[in-house]
Design a protein around this motif. Structure first.
Motif, PDB file in Angstrom:
ATOM      1  N   GLY B  24       0.809  -1.216   0.000  1.00 27.38           N
ATOM      2  CA  GLY B  24       0.000   0.000   0.000  1.00 27.38           C
ATOM      3  C   GLY B  24       0.836   1.257   0.000  1.00 27.38           C
ATOM      4  O   GLY B  24       0.690   2.126   0.862  1.00 27.38           O
ATOM      5  N   SER B  25       1.756   1.360  -0.955  1.00 29.86           N
ATOM      6  CA  SER B  25       2.547   2.588  -1.044  1.00 29.86           C
ATOM      7  C   SER B  25       1.834   3.559  -1.992  1.00 29.86           C
ATOM      8  O   SER B  25       0.871   3.189  -2.654  1.00 29.86           O
ATOM      9  N   CYS B  26       2.333   4.809  -2.040  1.00 30.92           N
ATOM     10  CA  CYS B  26       1.697   5.801  -2.910  1.00 30.92           C
ATOM     11  C   CYS B  26       2.142   5.616  -4.347  1.00 30.92           C
ATOM     12  O   CYS B  26       1.777   6.402  -5.200  1.00 30.92           O
ATOM     13  N   ASN B  27       2.958   4.598  -4.612  1.00 34.32           N
ATOM     14  CA  ASN B  27       3.501   4.274  -5.924  1.00 34.32           C
ATOM     15  C   ASN B  27       4.838   4.957  -6.175  1.00 34.32           C
ATOM     16  O   ASN B  27       5.537   4.603  -7.115  1.00 34.32           O
ATOM     17  N   GLY B  28       5.201   5.937  -5.343  1.00 32.78           N
ATOM     18  CA  GLY B  28       6.481   6.612  -5.538  1.00 32.78           C
ATOM     19  C   GLY B  28       7.632   5.649  -5.381  1.00 32.78           C
ATOM     20  O   GLY B  28       8.483   5.499  -6.266  1.00 32.78           O
ATOM     21  N   CYS B  29       7.650   4.928  -4.243  1.00 38.42           N
ATOM     22  CA  CYS B  29       8.734   3.985  -3.991  1.00 38.42           C
ATOM     23  C   CYS B  29       8.727   2.852  -5.018  1.00 38.42           C
ATOM     24  O   CYS B  29       9.785   2.347  -5.398  1.00 38.42           O
ATOM     25  N   ASP B  30       7.538   2.446  -5.454  1.00 36.92           N
ATOM     26  CA  ASP B  30       7.452   1.320  -6.398  1.00 36.92           C
ATOM     27  C   ASP B  30       8.108   1.675  -7.713  1.00 36.92           C
ATOM     28  O   ASP B  30       8.841   0.874  -8.291  1.00 36.92           O
ATOM     29  N   ILE B  90      11.690  -0.211   2.284  1.00 32.81           N
ATOM     30  CA  ILE B  90      12.038   0.915   1.418  1.00 32.81           C
ATOM     31  C   ILE B  90      11.101   2.088   1.671  1.00 32.81           C
ATOM     32  O   ILE B  90       9.878   1.915   1.714  1.00 32.81           O
ATOM     33  N   GLY B  91      11.685   3.279   1.835  1.00 35.39           N
ATOM     34  CA  GLY B  91      10.904   4.512   1.933  1.00 35.39           C
ATOM     35  C   GLY B  91      10.446   4.814   3.349  1.00 35.39           C
ATOM     36  O   GLY B  91      10.396   3.941   4.217  1.00 35.39           O
ATOM     37  N   ALA B  92      10.096   6.086   3.562  1.00 33.28           N
ATOM     38  CA  ALA B  92       9.641   6.521   4.879  1.00 33.28           C
ATOM     39  C   ALA B  92       8.456   5.680   5.341  1.00 33.28           C
ATOM     40  O   ALA B  92       8.340   5.325   6.516  1.00 33.28           O
ATOM     41  N   CYS B  93       7.592   5.304   4.406  1.00 34.15           N
ATOM     42  CA  CYS B  93       6.408   4.534   4.779  1.00 34.15           C
ATOM     43  C   CYS B  93       6.791   3.145   5.283  1.00 34.15           C
ATOM     44  O   CYS B  93       6.225   2.665   6.253  1.00 34.15           O
ATOM     45  N   GLY B  94       7.753   2.526   4.604  1.00 38.48           N
ATOM     46  CA  GLY B  94       8.170   1.195   5.024  1.00 38.48           C
ATOM     47  C   GLY B  94       8.885   1.222   6.364  1.00 38.48           C
ATOM     48  O   GLY B  94       8.853   0.251   7.122  1.00 38.48           O
ATOM     49  N   GLY B  98       5.447   6.547   7.669  1.00 38.62           N
ATOM     50  CA  GLY B  98       5.588   7.793   6.920  1.00 38.62           C
ATOM     51  C   GLY B  98       4.425   8.749   7.147  1.00 38.62           C
ATOM     52  O   GLY B  98       3.929   8.883   8.273  1.00 38.62           O
ATOM     53  N   VAL B  99       3.987   9.388   6.061  1.00 37.83           N
ATOM     54  CA  VAL B  99       2.917  10.382   6.205  1.00 37.83           C
ATOM     55  C   VAL B  99       1.589   9.735   6.582  1.00 37.83           C
ATOM     56  O   VAL B  99       0.666  10.424   6.999  1.00 37.83           O
ATOM     57  N   PHE B 100       1.514   8.431   6.421  1.00 37.93           N
ATOM     58  CA  PHE B 100       0.235   7.756   6.726  1.00 37.93           C
ATOM     59  C   PHE B 100       0.199   7.186   8.134  1.00 37.93           C
ATOM     60  O   PHE B 100      -0.737   6.485   8.489  1.00 37.93           O
ATOM     61  N   ARG B 101       1.237   7.447   8.946  1.00 35.44           N
ATOM     62  CA  ARG B 101       1.379   6.690  10.190  1.00 35.44           C
ATOM     63  C   ARG B 101       0.233   6.911  11.163  1.00 35.44           C
ATOM     64  O   ARG B 101      -0.016   6.084  12.029  1.00 35.44           O
ATOM     65  N   PRO B 121      15.959   4.756   3.768  1.00 35.14           N
ATOM     66  CA  PRO B 121      15.105   5.917   3.971  1.00 35.14           C
ATOM     67  C   PRO B 121      14.936   6.745   2.699  1.00 35.14           C
ATOM     68  O   PRO B 121      15.690   6.581   1.750  1.00 35.14           O
ATOM     69  N   GLY B 122      13.974   7.654   2.717  1.00 33.78           N
ATOM     70  CA  GLY B 122      13.728   8.540   1.584  1.00 33.78           C
ATOM     71  C   GLY B 122      12.260   8.544   1.234  1.00 33.78           C
ATOM     72  O   GLY B 122      11.537   7.621   1.593  1.00 33.78           O
ATOM     73  N   CYS B 123      11.817   9.593   0.550  1.00 34.76           N
ATOM     74  CA  CYS B 123      10.403   9.649   0.177  1.00 34.76           C
ATOM     75  C   CYS B 123      10.286  10.228  -1.214  1.00 34.76           C
ATOM     76  O   CYS B 123      10.015  11.377  -1.358  1.00 34.76           O
ATOM     77  N   PRO B 124      10.476   9.449  -2.266  1.00 37.99           N
ATOM     78  CA  PRO B 124      10.980   8.078  -2.279  1.00 37.99           C
ATOM     79  C   PRO B 124      12.509   8.056  -2.300  1.00 37.99           C
ATOM     80  O   PRO B 124      13.121   9.045  -2.676  1.00 37.99           O
ATOM     81  N   PRO B 125      13.132   6.932  -1.933  1.00 35.14           N
ATOM     82  CA  PRO B 125      14.584   6.824  -2.046  1.00 35.14           C
ATOM     83  C   PRO B 125      15.004   6.759  -3.508  1.00 35.14           C
ATOM     84  O   PRO B 125      14.236   6.327  -4.357  1.00 35.14           O
TER      85      PRO B 125
HETATM   86  S1  SF4 Z   1       7.816   6.860   1.319  1.00 35.99           S
HETATM   87 FE1  SF4 Z   1       6.978   8.552   0.122  1.00 35.99          FE
HETATM   88  S2  SF4 Z   1       7.174   7.857  -1.988  1.00 35.99           S
HETATM   89 FE2  SF4 Z   1       7.386   6.069  -0.693  1.00 35.99          FE
HETATM   90  S3  SF4 Z   1       5.356   5.196  -0.544  1.00 35.99           S
HETATM   91 FE3  SF4 Z   1       5.613   6.562   1.208  1.00 35.99          FE
HETATM   92  S4  SF4 Z   1       4.778   8.522   0.559  1.00 35.99           S
HETATM   93 FE4  SF4 Z   1       5.119   7.282  -1.279  1.00 35.99          FE
END
Ligand code: SF4
Lengths: 282, 149
Positions: B24-30, B90-94, B98-101, B121-125
Motif C-alpha cells: 500500500g505505497s503511494c507508488n512513488g517507492c514502487d 524501502i521509503g519513509a512509509c516502510g 511515513g505520512v500515513f502513520r 530511507p527517503g520519500c521516495p529513495p
Molecule cells: S515513502 Fe513517500 S514515496 Fe514512498 S510510498 Fe511513502 S509517501 Fe510514497
C-alpha cells in the motif's frame, strides 16, 4: 573404455556446456537490450545458491518428479553421446517432460496448474515434429541409430534442410523462448509468475534448472547431427542456430497457445511432408 | 566437499533474487524500485532478478505502509520464502508508516510484522539508494555466514 568416457562426458560436460550456453545467452540478450548483463557464469551461481537454500516441499510427488525429470534428461543426453537409438532417446526425454508436467500438477496452486497444462500443450506441439524429423533421418540413413548417421559421407543438412528448420522450432519450444514461452518464461526477469515452476523452490528448482541444461544440450546435439562430417561445420551450424533463437526471442512477443498449436503444426507438418516426399521420390 | 560449500556461499552473494511487495505505497517507492530493473541501472549485472514468487526469492523488498489488512499477506509472503532470506524496507512509509502513520487502519513500519534487515530511507529513495540497500543486506548475510562457520 571409450563408452565409459562418453558416458562421463554426457553426464558431466553436458550440464557444464548447457550452463555456459545459458550464461552466454543471458549476456547476449542483455546486450541486445543495451544492458550490460550478468557474468557468463551467472547460471552456475544461481544453481549453487538454490542448492544452498533450505528445501520447502509441497509434497513428495513434486520431489519425485523433479528427480525423475533430471534423471530422464541426463539419460537422454548420455544415450545420444553413446550413439544409441533415436527412438529410445525420444521416449526417454518424453518421459522426463511428462514428469515435469506431473510435478506441476501435483501442487494445488492455480499458477502451477495452468503452467502444467500449458507445458503439456507445448509437449504436444513439438513431440510429433521430433518424431517426423527422426523418420526423415531413418529414410536417409536406413536406421534409427545415431552411429548410422556418422557412417554417412555427406551432411544430412543437404537432404533434410526443411526438417532442420522443424527441429529449430522444437528447440525454441524446448528452450521456452518467445513466442513459445507459455509454461514459464525462459528469463526469470520477464515473468511475474513462473508457471509450471511456481511451486518448485530451493534445491528442487536447481534440479529442474540442471535438467533444462541437459535438454538444451540434447536438442543442440540433435541439431549437430545434421552436419556430422566436420567439427567446424557443426560449431558454425550450432552457433548460427542458437543466435537465430536469441534474435527470435528478442524480437517476438508471446502468442496464445492456440496460435502456437496451429502455426507450429501447420507450418511444421507441411515442411516435414514436403521434405519427406522429396527424399522418398528423390 | 569444502569447495562446494564455499562456492554456494559465494553464490549466495552473487545471485540475490528479489521479490517486490507493495504494502500500500503511494507508488512513488514502487516506481523507483522498478526503475532499478531498467537498462539504466540494470541490476541483472549483479545477478539480481526480479521474481514474483516468494518461493524463488532471497530478498524481499517492501514498500509502503503496513495496515491491518495487508499485514497477513506480508507475513504469509515472508514465511513462504526459504532460508536464508533478507528483508529490505524501502521509503519513509516502510520504515515507520511515513505520512500515513496516524491513519486509523495503519499498523506502522514493516518491522512491526516481520524482522527487517536493511532500512532504506527517503520519500521516495533514489534507485541508487535501493541498490545500496540490497548490497548492504548482502554484506550482512556474508557476516552471518562468517559467524556460522
Ligand atoms: S515513502 Fe513517500 S514515496 Fe514512498 S510510498 Fe511513502 S509517501 Fe510514497
Amino acid at each position: 573404455m571409450v563408452d565409459f568416457l562418453l558416458i562421463l562426458a554426457g553426464l558431466v560436460l553436458a550440464p557444464l556446456a548447457g550452463g555456459l550456453i545459458a550464461g552466454v545467452d543471458r549476456k547476449i540478450t542483455a546486450r541486445l537490450q543495451s544492458r550490460y548483463g550478468p557474468p557468463i557464469l551467472q547460471p552456475f551461481y544461481d544453481v549453487a545458491k538454490l542448492f544452498g537454500k533450505s528445501p520447502s516441499i509441497v509434497n513428495v510427488w513434486q520431489v519425485f518428479c523433479a528427480y525423475l525429470y533430471a534423471a530422464a534428461a541426463a539419460i537422454s543426453v548420455v544415450l545420444i553421446f553413446v550413439g544409441a537409438d533415436l527412438l529410445l532417446i525420444f521416449f526417454v526425454q518424453a518421459v522426463g517432460a511428462v514428469f515435469l508436467v506431473m510435478g506441476g500438477l501435483s501442487a494445488p496452486s492455480p499458477y502451477s496448474q495452468v503452467g502444467a497444462h500449458r507445458e503439456l500443450i507445448q509437449v504436444l506441439t513439438y513431440e510429433p515434429l521430433i518424431i517426423l524429423v527422426f523418420i526423415g533421418i531413418f529414410l536417409t540413413t536406413g536406421s534409427f541409430k545415431v552411429t548410422a548417421i556418422f557412417e554417412q559421407s555427406q551432411p544430412m543438412l543437404l537432404q533434410l534442410p526443411l526438417l532442420y528448420l522443424v527441429l529449430t522450432y522444437a528447440l525454441t519450444i524446448k528452450l521456452r523462448k518467445s513466442p513459445f514461452d507459455f509454461s514459464t518464461s525462459h528469463h526469470g526477469h520477464q515473468e511475474i509468475v513462473k508457471g509450471v515452476l511456481t511451486e518448485y523452490s530451493g534445491p528442487h528448482l536447481a534440479l529442474v534448472e540442471i535438467a533444462h541444461w541437459y535438454e538444451t544440450v540434447l536438442i543442440l546435439g540433435l541439431c549437430a547431427l545434421f552436419w556430422h562430417t566436420s567439427i567446424i561445420g557443426m560449431a558454425i551450424l550450432l552457433a548460427l542456430t542458437y543466435f537465430a533463437e536469441l534474435l527470435v526471442d528478442n524480437v517476438t512477443a508471446r502468442m496464445t497457445w492456440r496460435w502456437m498449436l496451429g502455426y507450429v503444426w501447420g507450418v511444421g507438418l507441411a515442411m516435414c511432408v514436403v521434405n519427406l516426399v522429396w527424399i522418398y521420390v528423390g | 566437499m569444502n569447495a562446494i560449500t564455499e562456492f554456494i556461499k559465494k553464490s549466495r552473494l552473487k545471485s540475490p533474487w528479489a521479490m517486490h511487495f507493495d504494502c500500500g505505497s503511494c507508488n512513488g517507492c514502487d516506481i523507483e524500485t522498478l526503475a532499478v530493473l531498467t537498462p539504466v541501472y540494470d541490476v541483472e549485472r549483479f545477478g539480481i532478478i526480479n521474481v514474483g514468487n516468494p518461493k524463488h526469492a532471497d530478498v524481499l523488498l517492501v514498500t509502503g505502509t503496513v495496515n491491518y489488512r495487508n499485514q497477513h499477506v506480508l507475513r504469509n509472503l515472508y514465511e513462504q520464502m526459504p532460508d536464508p532470506k533478507l528483508v529490505v524496507a524501502i521509503g519513509a512509509c516502510g520504515l515507520s508508516g511515513g505520512v500515513f502513520r496516524e491513519a486509523p487502519n495503519v499498523v506502522g513500519g514493516v518491522d512491526k510484522i516481520i524482522p527487517v534487515d536493511v532500512y532504506v530511507p527517503g520519500c521516495p529513495p533514489k534507485p541508487e539508494a535501493i541498490i545500496d540497500g540490497v548490497v548492504e543486506g548482502l554484506a550482512k548475510l556474508a557476516e552471518l555466514q562468517q559467524q556460522a562457520v
